[in-house]
Design an enzyme around this catalytic site. Structure first.
Site, PDB file in Angstrom:
ATOM      1  N   SER A   1      40.664  16.083 -17.884  1.00  0.00           N
ATOM      2  CA  SER A   1      40.013  17.303 -17.411  1.00  0.00           C
ATOM      3  C   SER A   1      40.922  17.914 -16.351  1.00  0.00           C
ATOM      4  O   SER A   1      41.792  17.226 -15.801  1.00  0.00           O
ATOM      5  CB  SER A   1      38.667  16.921 -16.784  1.00  0.00           C
ATOM      6  OG  SER A   1      38.117  17.992 -16.064  1.00  0.00           O
TER       7      SER A   1
ATOM      8  N   TYR B   1      33.153  11.567 -11.023  1.00  0.00           N
ATOM      9  CA  TYR B   1      33.827  12.183 -12.177  1.00  0.00           C
ATOM     10  C   TYR B   1      35.327  12.342 -11.895  1.00  0.00           C
ATOM     11  O   TYR B   1      36.166  11.966 -12.724  1.00  0.00           O
ATOM     12  CB  TYR B   1      33.183  13.539 -12.496  1.00  0.00           C
ATOM     13  CG  TYR B   1      33.668  14.149 -13.799  1.00  0.00           C
ATOM     14  CD1 TYR B   1      33.329  13.564 -15.018  1.00  0.00           C
ATOM     15  CD2 TYR B   1      34.458  15.290 -13.808  1.00  0.00           C
ATOM     16  CE1 TYR B   1      33.761  14.117 -16.219  1.00  0.00           C
ATOM     17  CE2 TYR B   1      34.889  15.857 -15.004  1.00  0.00           C
ATOM     18  CZ  TYR B   1      34.538  15.262 -16.205  1.00  0.00           C
ATOM     19  OH  TYR B   1      34.981  15.809 -17.394  1.00  0.00           O
TER      20      TYR B   1
HETATM   21  N1  LIG Z   1      32.658  20.265 -21.479  1.00  0.00           N
HETATM   22  C1  LIG Z   1      33.527  20.438 -20.508  1.00  0.00           C
HETATM   23  O1  LIG Z   1      33.451  21.410 -19.724  1.00  0.00           O
HETATM   24  C2  LIG Z   1      34.686  19.470 -20.357  1.00  0.00           C
HETATM   25  C3  LIG Z   1      35.769  19.865 -19.567  1.00  0.00           C
HETATM   26  C4  LIG Z   1      36.836  18.993 -19.401  1.00  0.00           C
HETATM   27  C5  LIG Z   1      36.824  17.753 -20.015  1.00  0.00           C
HETATM   28  N2  LIG Z   1      35.750  17.379 -20.763  1.00  0.00           N
HETATM   29  C6  LIG Z   1      35.778  16.046 -21.366  1.00  0.00           C
HETATM   30  O2  LIG Z   1      35.703  16.171 -22.770  1.00  0.00           O
HETATM   31  C7  LIG Z   1      35.134  14.985 -23.320  1.00  0.00           C
HETATM   32  C8  LIG Z   1      34.056  15.366 -24.324  1.00  0.00           C
HETATM   33  O3  LIG Z   1      33.056  16.099 -23.653  1.00  0.00           O
HETATM   34  P1  LIG Z   1      32.116  17.197 -24.361  1.00  0.00           P
HETATM   35  O4  LIG Z   1      32.173  18.392 -23.511  1.00  0.00           O
HETATM   36  O5  LIG Z   1      32.412  17.298 -25.805  1.00  0.00           O
HETATM   37  O6  LIG Z   1      30.678  16.526 -24.092  1.00  0.00           O
HETATM   38  P2  LIG Z   1      29.478  16.079 -25.035  1.00  0.00           P
HETATM   39  O7  LIG Z   1      29.196  17.136 -26.040  1.00  0.00           O
HETATM   40  O8  LIG Z   1      28.396  15.663 -24.095  1.00  0.00           O
HETATM   41  O9  LIG Z   1      30.058  14.796 -25.791  1.00  0.00           O
HETATM   42  C9  LIG Z   1      30.256  13.578 -25.118  1.00  0.00           C
HETATM   43  C10 LIG Z   1      30.539  12.496 -26.141  1.00  0.00           C
HETATM   44  O10 LIG Z   1      30.772  11.255 -25.456  1.00  0.00           O
HETATM   45  C11 LIG Z   1      30.003  10.232 -26.096  1.00  0.00           C
HETATM   46  N3  LIG Z   1      29.630   9.182 -25.158  1.00  0.00           N
HETATM   47  C12 LIG Z   1      28.999   9.317 -23.959  1.00  0.00           C
HETATM   48  N4  LIG Z   1      28.790   8.098 -23.400  1.00  0.00           N
HETATM   49  C13 LIG Z   1      29.320   7.179 -24.257  1.00  0.00           C
HETATM   50  C14 LIG Z   1      29.410   5.763 -24.245  1.00  0.00           C
HETATM   51  N5  LIG Z   1      28.910   5.019 -23.245  1.00  0.00           N
HETATM   52  N6  LIG Z   1      30.015   5.153 -25.288  1.00  0.00           N
HETATM   53  C15 LIG Z   1      30.513   5.866 -26.317  1.00  0.00           C
HETATM   54  N7  LIG Z   1      30.435   7.218 -26.406  1.00  0.00           N
HETATM   55  C16 LIG Z   1      29.842   7.860 -25.379  1.00  0.00           C
HETATM   56  C17 LIG Z   1      28.758  10.957 -26.608  1.00  0.00           C
HETATM   57  O11 LIG Z   1      28.176  10.168 -27.645  1.00  0.00           O
HETATM   58  P3  LIG Z   1      26.568  10.152 -27.855  1.00  0.00           P
HETATM   59  O12 LIG Z   1      26.225  11.510 -28.419  1.00  0.00           O
HETATM   60  O13 LIG Z   1      26.347   9.063 -28.811  1.00  0.00           O
HETATM   61  O14 LIG Z   1      25.968   9.946 -26.505  1.00  0.00           O
HETATM   62  C18 LIG Z   1      29.351  12.262 -27.099  1.00  0.00           C
HETATM   63  O15 LIG Z   1      29.847  12.140 -28.392  1.00  0.00           O
HETATM   64  C19 LIG Z   1      34.625  14.149 -22.128  1.00  0.00           C
HETATM   65  O16 LIG Z   1      35.561  13.116 -21.871  1.00  0.00           O
HETATM   66  C20 LIG Z   1      34.614  15.151 -20.980  1.00  0.00           C
HETATM   67  O17 LIG Z   1      34.807  14.516 -19.736  1.00  0.00           O
HETATM   68  C21 LIG Z   1      34.687  18.211 -20.957  1.00  0.00           C
END
Ligand SMILES: NC(=O)c1ccc[n+]([C@@H]2O[C@H](COP(=O)([O-])OP(=O)(O)OC[C@H]3O[C@@H](n4cnc5c(N)ncnc54)[C@H](OP(=O)(O)O)[C@@H]3O)[C@@H](O)[C@H]2O)c1
Length: 242
Positions: free
Chosen positions: A143, A156
């Site tokens: 991130s 975080y």
């Molecule tokens: N959205 C943003 O603004 C943003 C910005 C920068 C970086 N990111 C990063 O991008 C990545 C994906 O985020 P996203 O925005 O796509 O969020 P999201 O839609 O909430 O997806 C998160 C994913 O992580 C999985 N997960 C959570 N806890 C877990 C665990 N204990 N074991 C295995 N899987 C787990 C979830 O699976 P389940 O559905 O089964 O819970 C889900 O598939 C993350 O690493 C986040 O930090 C996001």
């Protein structure tokens, strides 16, 4: 890795958000797409969806990345089903945002175990196969919070700063085996991360999951002698805080 059909990509958290967009893009390019989520409930529907988009094959696996044994079992199952993992995309992650004084130890542990320790567990299991095959690519989804701090981001930012350090040390550890390691660092992405309700009208300034998926696809598809080790992605014109 030009033979997409026989190239196995494993995406953690490949059921929604950035992980799902990445699974769809690799499916459209004809890869064999393996994905994880914490429950198998939607797996058969997603397998059908990814195959219908063009995946050579698609299979879902259950993973709770906080548990070492879960990563061990996942890699054993994939080895049994497919024999190898060519590309690992460590995407799964959570955000719990709270001032340090208000944060519980359980919240701290949950964020660090998911975003950092879990990435170590899974990578540690996947590496021997890649080292043995003298090829592979590991993409870690960090991130801009891997580099920038903000109030409420104690756990975080600690997890994502840690992931950047881990990623770059790993890159130096394994490049002699022809294994690439890349860190993708997006700013705000329009997903339901941290229980955010996606509002397509309000969130137009944000990056999309597809933007991040494209960046992941591009770093994986550089020529063998070229490694993109760290990529920062930003919305062009972010919303200003009033
Ligand atoms: N959205 C943003 O603004 C943003 C910005 C920068 C970086 N990111 C990063 O991008 C990545 C994906 O985020 P996203 O925005 O796509 O969020 P999201 O839609 O909430 O997806 C998160 C994913 O992580 C999985 N997960 C959570 N806890 C877990 C665990 N204990 N074991 C295995 N899987 C787990 C979830 O699976 P389940 O559905 O089964 O819970 C889900 O598939 C993350 O690493 C986040 O930090 C996001």
């Amino acid at each position: 890795m030009s033979d997409n059909k026989n190239t196995l990509v494993l995406i953690t958290g490949g059921n929604k958000g950035i992980g799902k967009a990445t699974a769809i893009l690799f499916s459209e390019k004809g890869y064999t797409v393996l994905f994880t989520s914490r429950s198998s409930e939607s797996h058969s529907q997603l397998e059908d969806e990814y195959k219908s988009k063009g995946a050579a094959s698609a299979k879902g696996y259950v993973l709770d990345i906080r548990q070492k044994e879960s990563s061990v079992q996942l890699v054993q199952a994939v080895q049994k089903d497919f024999g190898k993992i060519d590309i690992l995309i460590n995407n799964a992650g959570i955000g719990i945002f709270s001032g340090v004084g208000d944060m519980t130890s359980d919240q701290w542990k949950d964020v660090i175990d998911t975003n950092l320790t879990g990435v170590f567990y899974l990578t540690h299991e996947v590496l021997p196969g890649m080292i043995g095959g003298k090829q592979g690519h590991i993409v870690n989804v960090g991130s801009l919070a891997s580099r920038n701090t903000f109030s409420g981001g104690g756990a975080y930012c600690a997890s994502k700063f840690g992931l950047l350090g881990f990623s770059e040390c790993l890159m130096l550890d394994v490049r002699e085996y022809n294994i690439k390691v890349s860190m993708i660092m997006p700013g705000s992405v329009n997903t339901s991360f941290n229980d955010h309700s996606v509002d397509d009208d309000q969130d137009t300034w944000k990056l999309t999951s597809e933007d991040v998926a494209e960046a992941i696809y591009d770093v994986v598809n550089t020529r063998s002698g070229h490694l993109m080790s760290r990529i920062e992605l930003r919305p062009t014109n972010p919303a200003r805080k009033k």
